[in-house]
Design a protein around this motif. Structure first.
Motif, PDB file in Angstrom:
ATOM      1  N   PHE A 172      16.706  -2.752 -66.950  1.00 12.15           N
ATOM      2  CA  PHE A 172      17.921  -2.100 -66.462  1.00 12.15           C
ATOM      3  C   PHE A 172      18.237  -0.813 -67.219  1.00 12.15           C
ATOM      4  N   LYS A 173      17.425  -0.480 -68.213  1.00  4.39           N
ATOM      5  CA  LYS A 173      17.593   0.765 -68.956  1.00  4.39           C
ATOM      6  C   LYS A 173      16.459   1.713 -68.579  1.00  4.39           C
ATOM      7  N   ILE A 174      16.797   2.970 -68.380  1.00  2.38           N
ATOM      8  CA  ILE A 174      15.782   3.946 -67.981  1.00  2.38           C
ATOM      9  C   ILE A 174      14.646   4.018 -69.005  1.00  2.38           C
ATOM     10  N   GLU A 175      14.962   3.886 -70.293  1.00  2.00           N
ATOM     11  CA  GLU A 175      13.896   3.958 -71.305  1.00  2.00           C
ATOM     12  C   GLU A 175      12.910   2.796 -71.192  1.00  2.00           C
ATOM     13  N   ASP A 176      13.281   1.713 -70.507  1.00  7.25           N
ATOM     14  CA  ASP A 176      12.385   0.580 -70.287  1.00  7.25           C
ATOM     15  C   ASP A 176      11.746   0.596 -68.899  1.00  7.25           C
ATOM     16  N   PHE A 177      12.139   1.550 -68.071  1.00  8.88           N
ATOM     17  CA  PHE A 177      11.696   1.605 -66.671  1.00  8.88           C
ATOM     18  C   PHE A 177      10.399   2.418 -66.600  1.00  8.88           C
ATOM     19  N   GLU A 178       9.283   1.716 -66.670  1.00  6.67           N
ATOM     20  CA  GLU A 178       7.970   2.360 -66.677  1.00  6.67           C
ATOM     21  C   GLU A 178       7.345   2.278 -65.279  1.00  6.67           C
ATOM     22  N   ILE A 179       7.260   3.426 -64.617  1.00  7.55           N
ATOM     23  CA  ILE A 179       6.684   3.475 -63.275  1.00  7.55           C
ATOM     24  C   ILE A 179       5.177   3.214 -63.381  1.00  7.55           C
ATOM     25  N   ILE A 180       4.682   2.327 -62.540  1.00 11.87           N
ATOM     26  CA  ILE A 180       3.278   1.936 -62.553  1.00 11.87           C
ATOM     27  C   ILE A 180       2.406   3.103 -62.097  1.00 11.87           C
ATOM     28  N   THR A 181       1.285   3.278 -62.771  1.00 13.33           N
ATOM     29  CA  THR A 181       0.330   4.331 -62.419  1.00 13.33           C
ATOM     30  C   THR A 181      -0.064   4.199 -60.948  1.00 13.33           C
ATOM     31  N   GLY A 182      -0.026   5.320 -60.236  1.00 12.97           N
ATOM     32  CA  GLY A 182      -0.426   5.347 -58.833  1.00 12.97           C
ATOM     33  C   GLY A 182       0.709   5.179 -57.850  1.00 12.97           C
ATOM     34  N   VAL A 183       1.902   4.791 -58.338  1.00 11.04           N
ATOM     35  CA  VAL A 183       3.029   4.579 -57.432  1.00 11.04           C
ATOM     36  C   VAL A 183       3.418   5.872 -56.718  1.00 11.04           C
ATOM     37  N   ASP A 184       3.502   6.967 -57.460  1.00 11.52           N
ATOM     38  CA  ASP A 184       3.888   8.230 -56.817  1.00 11.52           C
ATOM     39  C   ASP A 184       2.885   8.622 -55.741  1.00 11.52           C
ATOM     40  N   GLU A 185       1.593   8.464 -56.009  1.00 11.97           N
ATOM     41  CA  GLU A 185       0.561   8.779 -55.016  1.00 11.97           C
ATOM     42  C   GLU A 185       0.678   7.863 -53.798  1.00 11.97           C
ATOM     43  N   ALA A 186       0.892   6.567 -54.038  1.00  6.82           N
ATOM     44  CA  ALA A 186       1.028   5.610 -52.945  1.00  6.82           C
ATOM     45  C   ALA A 186       2.225   5.950 -52.057  1.00  6.82           C
ATOM     46  N   LEU A 187       3.355   6.284 -52.674  1.00  4.51           N
ATOM     47  CA  LEU A 187       4.553   6.631 -51.898  1.00  4.51           C
ATOM     48  C   LEU A 187       4.311   7.877 -51.052  1.00  4.51           C
ATOM     49  N   LYS A 188       3.618   8.867 -51.607  1.00  2.00           N
ATOM     50  CA  LYS A 188       3.309  10.083 -50.848  1.00  2.00           C
ATOM     51  C   LYS A 188       2.418   9.777 -49.652  1.00  2.00           C
ATOM     52  N   ILE A 189       1.403   8.962 -49.859  1.00  4.33           N
ATOM     53  CA  ILE A 189       0.500   8.583 -48.760  1.00  4.33           C
ATOM     54  C   ILE A 189       1.290   7.877 -47.655  1.00  4.33           C
ATOM     55  N   LEU A 190       2.130   6.926 -48.050  1.00  3.30           N
ATOM     56  CA  LEU A 190       2.914   6.179 -47.067  1.00  3.30           C
ATOM     57  C   LEU A 190       3.877   7.083 -46.312  1.00  3.30           C
ATOM     58  N   LYS A 191       4.557   7.957 -47.035  1.00 10.08           N
ATOM     59  CA  LYS A 191       5.514   8.863 -46.393  1.00 10.08           C
ATOM     60  C   LYS A 191       4.783   9.802 -45.427  1.00 10.08           C
ATOM     61  N   ASN A 192       3.624  10.325 -45.863  1.00 12.59           N
ATOM     62  CA  ASN A 192       2.835  11.210 -44.995  1.00 12.59           C
ATOM     63  C   ASN A 192       2.261  10.477 -43.786  1.00 12.59           C
ATOM     64  N   SER A 193       2.196   9.150 -43.858  1.00 13.66           N
ATOM     65  CA  SER A 193       1.714   8.338 -42.739  1.00 13.66           C
ATOM     66  C   SER A 193       2.861   7.881 -41.837  1.00 13.66           C
ATOM     67  N   GLY A 194       4.066   8.370 -42.108  1.00 18.91           N
ATOM     68  CA  GLY A 194       5.201   8.115 -41.232  1.00 18.91           C
ATOM     69  C   GLY A 194       6.007   6.861 -41.513  1.00 18.91           C
ATOM     70  N   TYR A 195       5.830   6.259 -42.678  1.00 15.86           N
ATOM     71  CA  TYR A 195       6.579   5.051 -43.009  1.00 15.86           C
ATOM     72  C   TYR A 195       7.908   5.383 -43.668  1.00 15.86           C
ATOM     73  N   LEU A 196       8.929   4.596 -43.320  1.00 17.70           N
ATOM     74  CA  LEU A 196      10.139   4.551 -44.118  1.00 17.70           C
ATOM     75  C   LEU A 196       9.804   3.739 -45.364  1.00 17.70           C
ATOM     76  N   LEU A 197      10.434   4.054 -46.482  1.00 12.11           N
ATOM     77  CA  LEU A 197      10.204   3.337 -47.728  1.00 12.11           C
ATOM     78  C   LEU A 197      11.530   2.758 -48.200  1.00 12.11           C
ATOM     79  N   ILE A 198      11.605   1.433 -48.247  1.00 15.44           N
ATOM     80  CA  ILE A 198      12.859   0.764 -48.584  1.00 15.44           C
ATOM     81  C   ILE A 198      12.614  -0.277 -49.670  1.00 15.44           C
ATOM     82  N   VAL A 199      13.350  -0.146 -50.755  1.00 15.96           N
ATOM     83  CA  VAL A 199      13.260  -1.098 -51.866  1.00 15.96           C
ATOM     84  C   VAL A 199      14.146  -2.301 -51.554  1.00 15.96           C
ATOM     85  N   ILE A 200      13.574  -3.505 -51.757  1.00 20.33           N
ATOM     86  CA  ILE A 200      14.274  -4.768 -51.548  1.00 20.33           C
ATOM     87  C   ILE A 200      14.123  -5.553 -52.848  1.00 20.33           C
ATOM     88  N   THR A 201      15.194  -5.680 -53.635  1.00 23.28           N
ATOM     89  CA  THR A 201      15.047  -6.243 -54.970  1.00 23.28           C
ATOM     90  C   THR A 201      16.167  -7.206 -55.350  1.00 23.28           C
TER      91      THR A 201
END
Length: 172
Positions: free
Chosen positions: A24-53
């Motif tokens: 819950f702290k930004i200093e502990d929030f480590e984005i997994i390698t490849g996530v940014d690339e995956a999100l770009k691919i999905l967005k460019n493929s026309g998907y909505l991206l929705i977090v469910i947590t």
């Protein structure tokens, strides 16, 4: 007729590293390698991206809702503002029962209604059995990432990471 295809994304273990404790702290929030690339691919493929947590730390009074929103804002800033929406469940059975909490499906149902989502063209990417169970309840295909559930005999397709799931099962 529903018109949008969507990738529903669990947060911890899919987008950011699962630490085994509440993140819950930004200093502990480590984005997994490849996530940014995956999100770009999905967005460019026309998907909505929705977090469910699930965010049970709110119900347990470990952190406040602002902490979830701050982590989401950080994720957005680090990945080019590609995520379209965030649905989170602040409840936990120790304090409140809720149909929002995965493995129940109310967060998914709300997102489907709000965004006019075509469930047949959509996926849920999660790292736990409860993510897959929630997706099955609404007819969305589930993909399991990581090795958290490696000993379970699950029928959902498995991938090492979000990027691996994108390349193997979603955009191929």
């Amino acid at each position: 007729m529903r018109i949008h295809k969507c990738i529903f994304l669990d947060r911890d273990g899919v987008l950011n590293r699962e630490r085994g404790e509440y993140t819950f702290k930004i200093e502990d929030f480590e984005i997994i390698t490849g996530v940014d690339e995956a999100l770009k691919i999905l967005k460019n493929s026309g998907y909505l991206l929705i977090v469910i947590t699930n965010q049970a730390g709110i119900a347990k009074d470990i952190y406040k809702e602002d902490a979830v929103l701050n982590c989401h804002a950080y994720l957005q800033a680090e990945t080019g503002d590609l995520i379209d929406d965030l649905f989170y469940c602040p409840h936990h059975p120790v304090t409140t029962q809720s149909l929002l909490r995965k493995p129940d499906s109310l967060m998914l149902e709300k997102a489907i209604a709000k965004w006019d989502i075509d469930i047949e063209k959509s996926y849920m990417v999660g790292d736990s059995l409860r993510d897959i169970q929630a997706s099955e309840k609404v007819g969305v295909k589930g993909i399991l990432v990581g090795d958290k559930e490696k000993d379970k005999n699950l029928t959902a397709p498995k991938a090492k990471s979000l990027l691996d799931a994108v390349n193997k099962f979603i955009v191929n």
